[in-house]
Design a protein around this motif. Structure first.
Motif, PDB file in Angstrom:
ATOM      1  N   GLU A   1     -16.268  23.197   9.646  1.00 22.57           N
ATOM      2  CA  GLU A   1     -17.546  23.644   9.078  1.00 22.57           C
ATOM      3  C   GLU A   1     -17.450  25.039   8.469  1.00 22.57           C
ATOM      4  O   GLU A   1     -18.036  25.320   7.432  1.00 22.57           O
TER       5      GLU A   1
ATOM      6  N   ASN B   1     -16.083  25.275   4.892  1.00 24.68           N
ATOM      7  CA  ASN B   1     -17.168  24.969   3.944  1.00 24.68           C
ATOM      8  C   ASN B   1     -16.690  24.306   2.648  1.00 24.68           C
ATOM      9  O   ASN B   1     -17.284  24.505   1.584  1.00 24.68           O
TER      10      ASN B   1
ATOM     11  N   ASN C   1     -12.789  17.717  10.814  1.00 30.02           N
ATOM     12  CA  ASN C   1     -13.846  17.317   9.881  1.00 30.02           C
ATOM     13  C   ASN C   1     -13.322  16.514   8.689  1.00 30.02           C
ATOM     14  O   ASN C   1     -14.037  16.337   7.716  1.00 30.02           O
TER      15      ASN C   1
END
Length: 602
Positions: free
Chosen positions: A416, A419, A451
């Motif tokens: 996260e 980005n 992610n």
């Protein structure tokens, strides 16, 4: 700016005639896929027609050799607009006034990677030059040297002065503009037939000078010396055009030499004339490195010349020199050679002729072009281009990216904080709003993380699967950075990101999130662009802007990031350790002193 391993070059000079000296070198540059444009104050007949045939763009500049001419200010403004619009890799200027205008005009684009080369074809200030030359030209050259990347001098006197007193990033010595010694060789014409065409008898002594009919070339001193010789067998031929033609004819008439002095105007048979002559006389007041003298030496014609810089590098023997304003000195040298007979001159000067010809080899066109190519390659940003070009092609093939695309690149863990999704979302918006630009863009992400699946889903949602590549963990980051076009760092939080420093050191333009750490590195318009980490529209605009106009921020970044180098950091840590050690010693001394005082008190 550059494409692949090719250069985009602009040549600037005051008059178009100067461009004739560079035909061979420019032709070679063009044959290797480079682009060469020309800017000068030209008449249609002055610029060689071959440049237009080769596809060179020729821009008219209203500059003049006279420094006070108002056209020079207009020329500087025009150059400023041209260089800003075209973003040349190299702007190579010649002649003092045009070079001054160019270097002033290029002050801004140098920050974006344009390199300014200046060839000084003989500074107007030199040993023995008039005081006004020093007062006018020396301060101008000194000032402009701060805005010069490579200052090329063509004689040793200028080289030593520039090296010692000027501030160009590099001062180089290149021996003149080069001469094709194969073109100027002895025995290429019938000497007797050529002399017969000129009306020169076997018993006549033919003197030859080549150069513009102007004060600097100083032909009048030879005419006066011939008058003092009072020898009707001496015939003096002058090749060249200029404003002093009427004056020289009048001088010859007044001295009774109309049958002995002939002004031949422009000639294209200089090699044949040199071979027909018994002696080449070069009386200039000022020279950089004279091509006419080199041509005479290449033809193995005996020469005498004025004792000035440039001349003495080609003709080093003192007994062949005369002071350029001393008529008696010219007369004495001519008398010593001529009175022994026309057939004796070559024998008397045979050793010097051979020495001059050997010396000339370092001024050969091939040797000069080789030095210029090396300067263009190393100082013009051309170093390692072939390696980069090859790496780029390999990466495009492996990742199935078409030619001539703009490759965006990010490096970092797939989480996260990094980005990456905001870039993917911006690409999706570009696809909808600017499909023409979207087709040019490919986004590579190097890194692995938890992610990954989420990011892959966002790529699919935005319909950009064909233009995004998740590379996973890679161990060739430096190689990738050498081959991509723009580095992106959209992180929400950073200390001082190593990947960003590596990208800057690789010469990449950068777009980064506007957070601490990034602000220390990307500090202004010239460094790149900072965007809010959550501002999708801001990222979209920044990517579009750099895609359409990459102004060389990356080259400026290489300078900025140098202070973050490992060596710099290590040296600073050493200083901090040393300072800490000194403070520790002071504290220990104070404690010892207090302890001693306490014992004494007790």
């Amino acid at each position: 700016m550059q494409t692949g391993n090719r250069l985009k070059i602009l040549y600037v000079t005051t008059v178009g005639g100067t461009m004739g000296f560079f035909k061979n070198f420019i032709k070679e540059l063009l044959e290797h896929g480079n682009r060469v444009d020309i800017a000068c104050n030209y008449e249609e007949s002055e610029v060689p027609e071959c440049y237009r045939e080769w596809g060179c763009h020729i821009y008219h500049l209203p500059c003049s050799r006279t420094p006070s001419d108002k056209g020079n200010l207009t020329a500087a403004r025009k150059l400023w607009k041209l260089t800003k619009m075209q973003r040349y890799d190299i702007v190579h200027c010649h002649t003092p006034v045009a070079a001054f205008c160019t270097r002033v005009a290029c002050m801004e684009v140098r920050h974006y990677g344009t390199r300014v080369f200046y060839t000084a074809h003989g500074f107007h200030f030199y040993n023995g030059a008039p005081l006004k030359n020093w007062l006018l030209y020396y301060p101008a050259e000194w000032l402009c040297s701060w805005w010069t990347d490579v200052l090329i001098t063509i004689n040793q006197e200028d080289y030593r002065r520039a090296k010692k007193h000027f501030h160009a990033k590099k001062v180089a010595y290149v021996p003149g503009v080069g001469i094709d010694t194969r073109k100027f060789q002895n025995g290429l014409c019938d000497r007797k037939q050529k002399r017969k065409e000129l009306g020169v008898k076997e018993t006549d002594i033919m003197l030859l000078s080549v150069g513009e009919l102007c004060e600097r070339k100083n032909h009048g001193i030879v005419i006066r010396a011939i008058a003092k010789l009072n020898n009707p067998n001496v015939k003096y031929f002058i090749c060249g055009q200029g404003k002093l033609e009427a004056h020289l004819k009048r001088l010859a008439s007044e001295l009774g030499l109309l049958g002995q002095v002939e002004l031949m105007g422009f000639r294209d048979d200089i090699s044949e004339l040199c071979q027909a002559a018994d002696l080449f006389v070069f009386p200039s007041l000022q020279e950089g490195l004279p091509v006419a003298l080199m041509e005479a030496v290449a033809c193995k014609t005996p020469v005498i010349c004025s004792r000035i810089r440039g001349n003495i590098e080609l003709v080093p023997e003192n007994y062949l020199h005369f002071e350029p304003q001393n008529t008696e000195g010219v007369t004495e040298i001519l008398d010593n050679l001529i009175r022994k007979g026309v057939n004796k001159i070559p024998a008397l000067l045979m050793e010097s002729i051979d020495n001059h010809y050997k010396c000339l080899q370092k001024f050969d066109l091939a040797a000069v072009d080789c030095k210029l190519k090396k300067l263009y390659k190393v100082q013009g940003g051309g170093y390692k281009r072939l390696e980069v070009f090859t790496t780029r092609k390999r990466i495009e093939t492996e990742l199935m990216i078409p030619d001539n695309r703009v490759i965006l690149f990010s490096a970092g863990e797939l989480n996260e904080n990094k980005n990456h999704k905001i870039i993917v979302q911006a690409l999706g918006m570009i696809k909808k709003q600017r499909p023409d630009i979207y087709q040019k863009l490919y986004y590579l992400i190097a890194g692995e993380g938890r992610n990954r699946a989420v990011l892959e889903g966002i790529v699919r949602e935005n319909g950009v699967e064909s233009h995004v590549r998740l590379l996973g963990f890679v161990d060739n980051i430096a190689e990738l950075m050498s081959a991509v076009d723009i580095f992106l760092l959209p992180s929400r939080r950073e200390g001082l990101n190593v990947s960003l420093m590596e990208a800057m050191a690789s010469g990449l333009p950068c777009i980064v999130s506007d957070i601490r750490g990034n602000r220390d590195l990307i500090r202004g318009r010239r460094s790149g662009k900072r965007v809010g980490s959550g501002d999708i529209r801001g990222w979209l605009d920044a990517v579009l802007e750099l895609t359409e106009d990459r102004q060389g921020e990356g080259l400026y970044n290489m300078q900025v990031v140098s202070k973050f180098s490992e060596k710099t950091v290590r040296n600073r840590m050493k200083r901090l350790y040393a300072q800490g050690n000194k403070k520790e010693k002071k504290v220990c001394l104070c404690l010892r002193k207090l302890s001693l005082e306490k014992k004494i008190y007790l």
